[in-house]
Structures are given as structure tokens and as C-alpha cells.
Design an enzyme around this catalytic site. Structure first.
Site, short mmCIF file in Angstrom:
data_model
loop_
_atom_site.label_atom_id
_atom_site.label_comp_id
_atom_site.label_asym_id
_atom_site.label_seq_id
_atom_site.Cartn_x
_atom_site.Cartn_y
_atom_site.Cartn_z
CB ALA A 43 -0.93 0.00 1.21
N GLY A 44 1.94 1.23 0.80
CA GLY A 44 2.86 2.37 0.82
C GLY A 44 3.56 2.57 -0.50
CG ASP A 45 6.03 -0.35 -2.09
OD1 ASP A 45 6.76 0.43 -1.45
OD2 ASP A 45 6.13 -1.59 -2.00
#
Length: 305
Positions: A247-249
Site C-alpha cells: 500500500a505504501g508503494d
């Protein structure tokens, strides 16, 4: 702006097992649904940019093994320029061992392999990748001297520098001072601040080291813009979480591309928030990355286009 992003980062094969919960130290539990997914923070972010319509030039390493062959083919299929990804003759391709619990939360152990042999010379040999690009996006799954060499070239060619400091580690102040936008999650922020437990105090501590502009990702709380003395909280979108891997990527890739297309930092963070929200509704790392039409539709449905 050409919408071109240079990424210096990792390529891993993700080995994923689902379990009802995460085991305690020394405990064995029965999992299910083993799958392999192409991953690595660098490759994930590269695919995120490419699927959203950006041009991506990636610098990294994989082994001369089946995982390496598969990862190169996968990112190329999504439109990532793999010219500057080397095949390492000695080290294996990196792998990530991932456990997903019933709520979609994950624990990850990475064996870096060839990723940890990306060198400053690799980056300098790929200088052509920086010409005509707009943004440099990096993480910390490769050696720090490669990150610093890429930052040098970015400044020489006029690229804005975005650093996602993951996995978290202490960073030299001279590097932080040359980063235009730092994208930590909250635990990474606290570590960079020397273990500070208060969010605002941590932001000020990192800014004092030289990173004046932070975009802190907060998971289900959304994101916090901390641009010099300005603060703005962007709430998360409500979605059904399936898998939080990458998700952070998704956020970082969408953020970098939006900047590369000339959008404001706030608009870029909104894109990042939306991309991360879409990604958690799907299993896997790269397979979860949204395409541009999906992102724009998601934002339009929420009155943010």
C-alpha cells in the site's frame, strides 16, 4: 514536465502465506493459500508509476536465476524500462517472506540478495536514465551509497528527489537535507527521529536534520503533509482491506508521478492516498497497483478530480 520517474530500488519475489494470525516467537501455526507475487519496494513503485501512465526508468539488480528472469519480464510487461537493471552473476534474486493474517495485516522478512549489491557505480553507469526525467524515487532496500549517488545525479540533472525511507534506519543529515520530499510511515518517522514517540515532535526532529518536507503515511488514518511549518491531514478513504502489502508503494509511486506531471504536493498526496486505498482491496504487491482510469474514477466518485 515529461511525467518521467527514475527509480533506484529493489526487486524481490514475494512468497506469501495466509494465516489466521501472526505466530508468537517459537510458535508454529497452520497457514494456507501459499502464493508467489512479484515484489520489492523499488519494482512495486516502478509498476505503480507505469500503470498510472508514467514513464519509468529503473536501476537495480536481480540474480541470474528463475526469479530474476520472472521479475524482469513482469516489470517490462507493465512498461518499465529495464535497461539499467543488471543481472548479478553471484548473488541470488531477493525474496520477501510474507505472512498475512485474517485482517490483511502483514509481517515481512526480506533476504536482499542481489539488491544489496546495487552500487554507486551501478548508478553512475546509468547516468543516461536521469537525462530528461522529472523525479527520482528511492527506498532503502539497496545500499546507502547507491542512494547517495542517485541523489547527486538527480541534483545535477534537476530532478526532484523523493525518498521513501523503508525499511527504516538512521540516515545522515546531509542526505536528508538533499531530499525534496520524505515519505515515511509513522514507525519510520519515529525511528528517524531517534525513537521519539510524539508525532509532531518527531516531525520537527526530522525537519531539524534537514528534511523540511514530509508526507507521513498513516495507514487507515490517511496521510499528514508536513511542509516546513504547515500541516494538513488528508483522511484515508474507507475501503474493505484484503491485503496491506505494498500500500505504501502504491502511495509513493502515485505521489512521484503526480509531481512528475506538475501537480501540487497536496494533489500528489491525494493521488497517493487513493492509490494506496485501491491497492489494499486486492491481494499481492504489484498485482494490486491501480491503473490510471481506476484511480481517476475512484477520485471522481469522491469529488476529488
Amino acid at each position: 514536465m515529461s511525467g518521467t520517474v527514475v527509480i533506484v530500488g529493489s526487486l524481490n519475489m514475494d512468497l506469501v502465506v495466509r494465516a489466521p494470525r501472526h505466530p508468537q516467537p517459537g510458535e508454529t501455526i497452520i497457514g494456507s493459500g501459499f502464493q508467489t507475487f512479484p515484489g520489492g519496494k523499488g519494482a512495486n513503485q516502478a509498476v505503480a508509476v507505469a500503470r498510472l501512465g508514467g514513464k519509468v526508468r529503473m536501476i537495480g539488480r536481480v540474480g541470474q536465476d528463475a526469479f530474476g528472469e520472472a521479475l524482469l519480464a513482469t516489470v517490462a510487461r507493465d512498461g518499465v524500462d529495464t535497461t539499467f537493471i543488471r543481472r548479478d552473476p553471484e548473488a541470488p534474486t531477493g525474496v520477501a517472506l510474507i505472512t498475512l493474517d485474517a485482517a490483511g495485516q502483514n509481517t515481512i522478512v526480506v533476504a536482499s540478495g542481489a539488491n544489496w549489491r546495487v552500487s554507486a557505480q551501478d548508478v553512475r553507469d546509468a547516468e543516461a536514465a536521469f537525462a530528461g526525467a522529472d523525479v527520482l524515487l528511492m527506498q532503502l532496500e539497496c545500499p546507502l551509497d547507491a542512494v547517495e549517488a542517485a541523489t547527486d545525479l538527480a541534483h545535477r540533472y534537476g530532478l526532484r528527489v523523493v525518498l521513501n525511507p523503508a525499511p527504516a534506519r538512521a540516515l545522515p543529515a546531509d542526505l536528508l537535507a538533499r531530499v525534496d520530499y520524505l515519505l515515511p510511515n509513522q514507525p519510520e518517522l519515529m525511528l528517524l527521529a531517534g525513537g521519539e514517540s510524539d508525532r509532531e515532535a518527531a516531525i520537527r526532529a526530522v525537519q531539524a536534520l534537514g528534511a523540511r518536507n514530509l508526507v507521513v503515511t498513516l495507514g487507515e488514518e490517511g496521510a499528514l503533509l508536513a511542509l516546513n511549518d504547515q500541516r494538513e491531514h488528508l483522511p484515508a478513504y474507507k475501503v474493505t482491506v484484503v491485503d496491506t502489502v505494498a500500500a505504501g508503494d502504491a502511495f509513493a509511486g502515485a505521489f512521484a508521478l503526480a509531481l512528475a506531471e506538475g501537480k501540487s504536493v497536496r494533489e500528489a498526496a491525494i493521488w497517493g492516498n487513493a492509490a494506496g486505498a485501491i491497492a489494499v482491496t486486492r491481494p499481492g504487491a504489484q498485482p494490486s497497483m491501480p491503473r490510471r482510469d481506476e484511480l481517476l474514477q475512484f477520485l471522481a466518485e469522491r469529488g476529488q478530480v
